[in-house]
Scaffold this active site. Structure first.
Site, PDB file in Angstrom:
ATOM      1  N   ASN A   9       0.873  -1.182   0.000  1.00  0.00           N
ATOM      2  CA  ASN A   9       0.000   0.000   0.000  1.00  0.00           C
ATOM      3  C   ASN A   9       0.910   1.231   0.000  1.00  0.00           C
ATOM      4  OD1 ASN A   9      -1.771   2.070   0.485  1.00  0.00           O
ATOM      5  ND2 ASN A   9      -2.416   1.369   2.513  1.00  0.00           N
ATOM      6  N   TRP A  10       1.030   1.850  -1.156  1.00  0.00           N
ATOM      7  CA  TRP A  10       1.961   2.989  -1.288  1.00  0.00           C
ATOM      8  C   TRP A  10       1.396   4.259  -0.656  1.00  0.00           C
ATOM      9  CZ3 TRP A  10       3.793   2.500  -7.152  1.00  0.00           C
ATOM     10  CH2 TRP A  10       4.476   1.287  -7.293  1.00  0.00           C
ATOM     11  N   LYS A  11       0.134   4.221  -0.274  1.00  0.00           N
ATOM     12  CA  LYS A  11      -0.546   5.398   0.299  1.00  0.00           C
ATOM     13  C   LYS A  11      -0.354   6.607  -0.630  1.00  0.00           C
ATOM     14  CE  LYS A  11      -0.229   3.258   4.779  1.00  0.00           C
ATOM     15  NZ  LYS A  11      -0.165   3.362   6.231  1.00  0.00           N
ATOM     16  N   HIS A  96      -9.496   0.971   5.081  1.00  0.00           N
ATOM     17  CA  HIS A  96      -8.210   1.208   5.743  1.00  0.00           C
ATOM     18  C   HIS A  96      -8.434   2.155   6.927  1.00  0.00           C
ATOM     19  CE1 HIS A  96      -4.123   2.538   6.505  1.00  0.00           C
ATOM     20  NE2 HIS A  96      -3.736   1.430   5.913  1.00  0.00           N
ATOM     21  N   GLU A  98      -6.885   4.636   7.889  1.00  0.00           N
ATOM     22  CA  GLU A  98      -6.749   6.060   7.544  1.00  0.00           C
ATOM     23  C   GLU A  98      -8.046   6.579   6.913  1.00  0.00           C
ATOM     24  OE1 GLU A  98      -3.046   5.533   5.427  1.00  0.00           O
ATOM     25  OE2 GLU A  98      -2.130   5.021   7.351  1.00  0.00           O
ATOM     26  N   GLU A 168      -5.080  -4.876  10.660  1.00  0.00           N
ATOM     27  CA  GLU A 168      -4.079  -3.827  10.847  1.00  0.00           C
ATOM     28  C   GLU A 168      -4.361  -3.090  12.157  1.00  0.00           C
ATOM     29  OE1 GLU A 168      -2.262  -2.685   6.733  1.00  0.00           O
ATOM     30  OE2 GLU A 168      -3.802  -1.271   7.293  1.00  0.00           O
ATOM     31  N   GLY A 174       2.634   2.578  10.770  1.00  0.00           N
ATOM     32  CA  GLY A 174       3.545   3.703  10.580  1.00  0.00           C
ATOM     33  C   GLY A 174       4.233   4.145  11.860  1.00  0.00           C
ATOM     34  N   SER A 213       3.685  -1.896  10.369  1.00  0.00           N
ATOM     35  CA  SER A 213       5.139  -1.905  10.574  1.00  0.00           C
ATOM     36  C   SER A 213       5.785  -3.247  10.245  1.00  0.00           C
ATOM     37  CB  SER A 213       5.479  -1.471  12.006  1.00  0.00           C
ATOM     38  OG  SER A 213       5.035  -0.139  12.231  1.00  0.00           O
ATOM     39  N   GLY A 234       2.969  -1.011   4.268  1.00  0.00           N
ATOM     40  CA  GLY A 234       2.978   0.416   3.966  1.00  0.00           C
ATOM     41  C   GLY A 234       4.387   0.881   3.643  1.00  0.00           C
ATOM     42  N   GLY A 235       5.022   1.527   4.612  1.00  0.00           N
ATOM     43  CA  GLY A 235       6.329   2.146   4.406  1.00  0.00           C
ATOM     44  C   GLY A 235       7.353   1.270   3.685  1.00  0.00           C
TER      45      GLY A 235
HETATM   46  P1  13P Z   1       3.176   0.581   7.668  1.00  0.00           P
HETATM   47  O1  13P Z   1       3.698  -0.725   7.093  1.00  0.00           O
HETATM   48  O2  13P Z   1       3.871   1.778   7.157  1.00  0.00           O
HETATM   49  O3  13P Z   1       3.080   0.503   9.160  1.00  0.00           O
HETATM   50  O4  13P Z   1       1.660   0.725   7.150  1.00  0.00           O
HETATM   51  C1  13P Z   1       0.802  -0.341   7.226  1.00  0.00           C
HETATM   52  C2  13P Z   1      -0.417  -0.044   6.454  1.00  0.00           C
HETATM   53  O5  13P Z   1      -1.188   0.836   6.814  1.00  0.00           O
HETATM   54  C3  13P Z   1      -0.666  -0.785   5.227  1.00  0.00           C
HETATM   55  O6  13P Z   1      -1.949  -0.585   4.738  1.00  0.00           O
END
Ligand code: 13P
Length: 252
Positions: A9-11, A96, A98, A168, A174, A213, A234-235
């Protein structure tokens, strides 16, 4: 046997140049690997065509990060699930944390999006998870069950036959804080149990991903848990070497 899934997930990150570099790096990393996992990339919507073109013929799948709860019409700024399908996306992330927290998406809105996405033959990656406060109040299973049941009640349990669930924990996203394999496994087992109470064979087939994470250094321990079928990253999905290592960590 459930085929593992690793989704990036590149956000809201990237540019044409940086995405070009990331894709080139990923392709060269993955070329030399034998992977058991289905690998998906979920870029920001506007970059989806660039990514689809670059991954053609590689076996990598592409998904959206969100979709509208309506098909077409006067919804300025929204991305219809039919647009994602039209361009060749196979998946879409829905619910998600967010989206839930920053954009105030409710369980019932997410259920509507889920039904519309499936109507476009997209496979939803339905995200569920508790906040720090909810975990401390011992509400984790209640919250995750409520989020999941909102979809099961609206779409029917059979709809999970074409869906992926991603657990999640919000406090792990994050933050660098990862759920311990035991914490994650407990919730994954509870999710599978909730589905098994309604349909055992669906529960046995359902892929449940962990997100929060995940890094190259902790992926293998998490993915080796009985009910963890891969990850939503994510990251670390923004770094070709790290993401490729996480994909490899999903090999049994
Ligand atoms: P991180 O891997 O950056 O913690 O993010 C997880 C995430 O929200 C994937 O959708």
């Amino acid at each position: 046997m459930r085929t593992p899934v690793v989704a990036g997930n590149w956000k809201m990150n990237g540019s044409r140049d940086s995405i070009g570099e990331l894709l080139a790096g990923l392709k060269s990393q993955l070329e030399s690997m034998t992977l058991e996992a289905e690998v998906l990339l979920c870029p920001p919507a506007i970059y989806i065509p660039q990514v689809l073109e670059a991954v053609a013929g590689t076996g990598l799948g592409v998904g959206g990060q969100n979709a509208a709860a309506q098909e077409n019409g006067a919804f300025t700024g929204e991305t219809s699930p039919s647009f994602l399908a039209d361009f060749g996306c196979s998946h879409v992330i829905l619910g998600h944390s967010e989206r839930r927290q920053i954009f105030h998406e409710t369980d019932s809105l997410i259920a509507e999006k889920f039904i519309l996405a499936q109507a476009q033959n997209l496979t939803p990656i339905l995200c569920v998870g508790e906040t720090q406060q909810e975990r401390e109040a011992d509400e984790t299973f209640n919250v995750v069950s409520r989020q999941l049941l909102a979809v099961i009640d609206a779409a029917g349990v059979n709809a999970l036959g074409n869906a992926i669930v991603a657990y999640e924990p919000v406090w792990a996203i994050g933050t660098g804080l990862t759920a311990t394999p035991e914490q994650a496994q407990d919730v994954h087992a509870a999710i599978r149990q909730l589905v098994a109470e309604r349909d055992q064979s669906l529960a046995d087939q359902l892929r449940i991903l962990y997100g929060g994470s995940v890094k190259a250094s902790n992926a293998q321990t998490l993915f080796s848990c009985k009910d963890i079928d891969g990850g939503l990253i994510g990251g670390a999905s923004l770094d070709a070497e790290d993401f490729a290592a996480i994909c490899q960590a999903a090999n049994k």
